[in-house]
Scaffold this active site. Sequence first.
Site, short mmCIF file in Angstrom:
data_model
loop_
_atom_site.label_atom_id
_atom_site.label_comp_id
_atom_site.label_asym_id
_atom_site.label_seq_id
_atom_site.Cartn_x
_atom_site.Cartn_y
_atom_site.Cartn_z
N TRP A 57 0.80 -1.23 0.00
CA TRP A 57 0.00 0.00 0.00
C TRP A 57 0.83 1.28 0.00
CZ3 TRP A 57 1.77 2.36 4.31
CH2 TRP A 57 2.18 1.56 5.39
N GLY A 100 6.20 -6.71 -0.52
CA GLY A 100 5.47 -6.60 0.73
C GLY A 100 6.34 -7.03 1.89
N GLU A 141 10.35 -8.83 -3.24
CA GLU A 141 10.92 -7.54 -2.81
C GLU A 141 10.28 -7.24 -1.46
OE1 GLU A 141 13.17 -5.83 -4.39
OE2 GLU A 141 13.21 -6.89 -6.30
N LEU A 142 11.08 -7.37 -0.40
CA LEU A 142 10.47 -7.37 0.94
C LEU A 142 10.94 -6.17 1.78
CD1 LEU A 142 10.79 -11.24 1.43
CD2 LEU A 142 8.96 -9.94 0.34
N CYS A 165 10.08 1.23 1.74
CA CYS A 165 10.99 0.13 2.09
C CYS A 165 12.41 0.64 2.25
CB CYS A 165 10.92 -0.96 1.04
SG CYS A 165 11.23 -0.35 -0.62
P1 NAD Z 1 1.90 -7.21 3.24
O1 NAD Z 1 2.90 -8.30 3.16
O2 NAD Z 1 0.99 -7.16 4.39
O3 NAD Z 1 0.94 -7.27 1.94
C1 NAD Z 1 1.45 -7.15 0.63
C2 NAD Z 1 0.45 -7.74 -0.34
O4 NAD Z 1 0.33 -9.13 -0.14
C3 NAD Z 1 -0.96 -7.19 -0.24
O5 NAD Z 1 -1.46 -6.96 -1.53
C4 NAD Z 1 -1.72 -8.32 0.45
O6 NAD Z 1 -3.10 -8.34 0.15
C5 NAD Z 1 -1.04 -9.51 -0.14
N1 NAD Z 1 -1.15 -10.77 0.60
C6 NAD Z 1 -1.39 -10.96 1.92
N2 NAD Z 1 -1.39 -12.28 2.23
C7 NAD Z 1 -1.14 -12.95 1.08
C8 NAD Z 1 -0.99 -14.33 0.73
N3 NAD Z 1 -1.09 -15.28 1.65
N4 NAD Z 1 -0.71 -14.63 -0.54
C9 NAD Z 1 -0.56 -13.68 -1.49
N5 NAD Z 1 -0.70 -12.35 -1.22
C10 NAD Z 1 -0.98 -11.99 0.03
O7 NAD Z 1 2.72 -5.86 3.07
P2 NAD Z 1 2.18 -4.36 3.24
O8 NAD Z 1 1.91 -4.10 4.67
O9 NAD Z 1 1.11 -4.10 2.24
O10 NAD Z 1 3.46 -3.52 2.76
C11 NAD Z 1 4.46 -3.08 3.61
C12 NAD Z 1 5.69 -3.95 3.45
O11 NAD Z 1 6.13 -3.94 2.09
C13 NAD Z 1 6.87 -3.46 4.26
O12 NAD Z 1 7.52 -4.54 4.87
C14 NAD Z 1 7.78 -2.85 3.19
O13 NAD Z 1 9.13 -2.79 3.55
C15 NAD Z 1 7.53 -3.74 2.05
N6 NAD Z 1 7.92 -3.09 0.78
C16 NAD Z 1 9.02 -3.55 0.12
C17 NAD Z 1 9.45 -2.93 -1.05
C18 NAD Z 1 10.65 -3.40 -1.82
O14 NAD Z 1 10.83 -2.98 -2.97
N7 NAD Z 1 11.51 -4.23 -1.24
C19 NAD Z 1 8.73 -1.83 -1.53
C20 NAD Z 1 7.63 -1.38 -0.80
C21 NAD Z 1 7.22 -2.04 0.36
#
Ligand code: NAD
Length: 457
Positions: free
Chosen positions: A127, A197, A219-220, A253
């Site tokens: 998000w 995520g 990408e976490l 991130c």
């Molecule tokens: P999140 O892991 O909660 O959710 C990410 C996505 O995964 C959402 O669309 C969610 O609906 C989906 N999801 C949830 N459970 C799932 C499942 N079991 N299977 C498949 N999809 C599923 O992350 P968030 O809170 O939305 O985002 C924040 C995180 O993202 C932070 O840790 C941040 O560092 C990371 N992030 C990383 C980068 C990068 O480029 N490394 C960039 C931006 C954000």
Amino acid sequence: MTQVRNPLTGEIDRQLAPPSSDELAATAARLRAAAPAWRDADRAAVLSRFGAALAADDDLLAALVADTGRTGESVLERQIVAGMIERWVRQAPDLLAAPEDQAASIPGLVIGGDVVPYDLVGVISPWNFPLLLGLIDAIPALAAGCAVLVKPSEVTPRFIEPLMRLVPDELPLAVVEGAGETGAAVIGLVDAVVFTGSVPTGRKVAEAAAKAFIPASLELGGKDPAIVLAGSDLDRAAAAILWGGTANAGQSCQSIERVYVERAVHDEFLALLVEKAAKVGLTCEGGPIGPLIAADQAEVITRHLADATGRGAVVHTGGVIEHHGGGLWCRPTVVSAADHSMALMTEETFGPILPVMAVDSADEAVRLANDSVYGLSGAVFAETEEAARALARRLEVGAVSVNDASLTAMVHEGEKNSFRLSGLGGSRMGRASIARFVRRRSHLVNRALAADPWWHR
Ligand code: NAD
């Protein structure tokens, strides 16, 4: 039914409307069927048209602002995406060109080949930058000739409808709303998946992808360190780190989330950082810092700060969650006397918090910077570029901003891999990114008339 909160008002003003599993499967089937025609289409022209429409669309911008509560970053986000589309349109043909035939090491044999895109790529995104992170992998995949199914975060679904209105008929791109269940279902329908995520969800995605026997590019999260050595331009370092740690209210991130400063310049650096941070206000009072997008983040920030102050850290600016107009806000927060016993220095906070720790030497700074489960990116400041780059080479991260901070937010051309728990798979950035969406097929041609010596006769 998942409720969608408005980050500026705190109100639930929308319900999520995910597709049923049949509808999702039908969307995937439609996209997959469109892939062959897309491969033969003038992809550059269609993508350029999409980019131009997106760059000019105010409904999309308004929806992004409603999703995130912030304006400046949303304008920038749309601009970066439009630029990214044009970059891929320019670069893709060269990167996808079939290799020239060349002689193999065995006389008479020639090696050629072609490039085979996956039919359908799935993208699951978070998000914090809904449009950018929904499309950053989708665009090179489309440019490569794949169809793409995107499932953005349930926290920020408002931009999906205006975005889909801009998708040209020929472009096999669908963006669907939904929560984790829909994301999990996408993995079962595609040939390759890119996930952005958190680490815990990333692990689930990697496991599901392994079961489905498809490649997953992950990408976490991160906990980016900045190192400031004696001899650095401290004013510059403080300004850059302040931006790197608080842009988008720290919900990035690649945010700077911990700062190691050589003891000789620690007090001077801290004073500069505090002075600058105190002047950076919230958007609700005319400043640049927007609200917290996801309400859960307020709890993480509060927990990390309480833990840190309980262990002796000192808060100099900000430090509390403020309530304005129903939204949750956090000012740039500078914390000193931080150490690695604190969650604030080891867990991802995802807020505008800059904990500062004094170190005795560059070696200690490197050791502490590398004392993390994450390895996304980092920043280094030193007297000379040479010294800073020597430090950069010792950091266990995929990108280092040298005498600046968080540059991966602005420059997407440099290839980088995520180290440690920050990710898995090929580079998302730079020219190599597109390689994740194709397979290379070799043509091994025998032009010799004589029989191969290894044949059975
Ligand atoms: P999140 O892991 O909660 O959710 C990410 C996505 O995964 C959402 O669309 C969610 O609906 C989906 N999801 C949830 N459970 C799932 C499942 N079991 N299977 C498949 N999809 C599923 O992350 P968030 O809170 O939305 O985002 C924040 C995180 O993202 C932070 O840790 C941040 O560092 C990371 N992030 C990383 C980068 C990068 O480029 N490394 C960039 C931006 C954000």
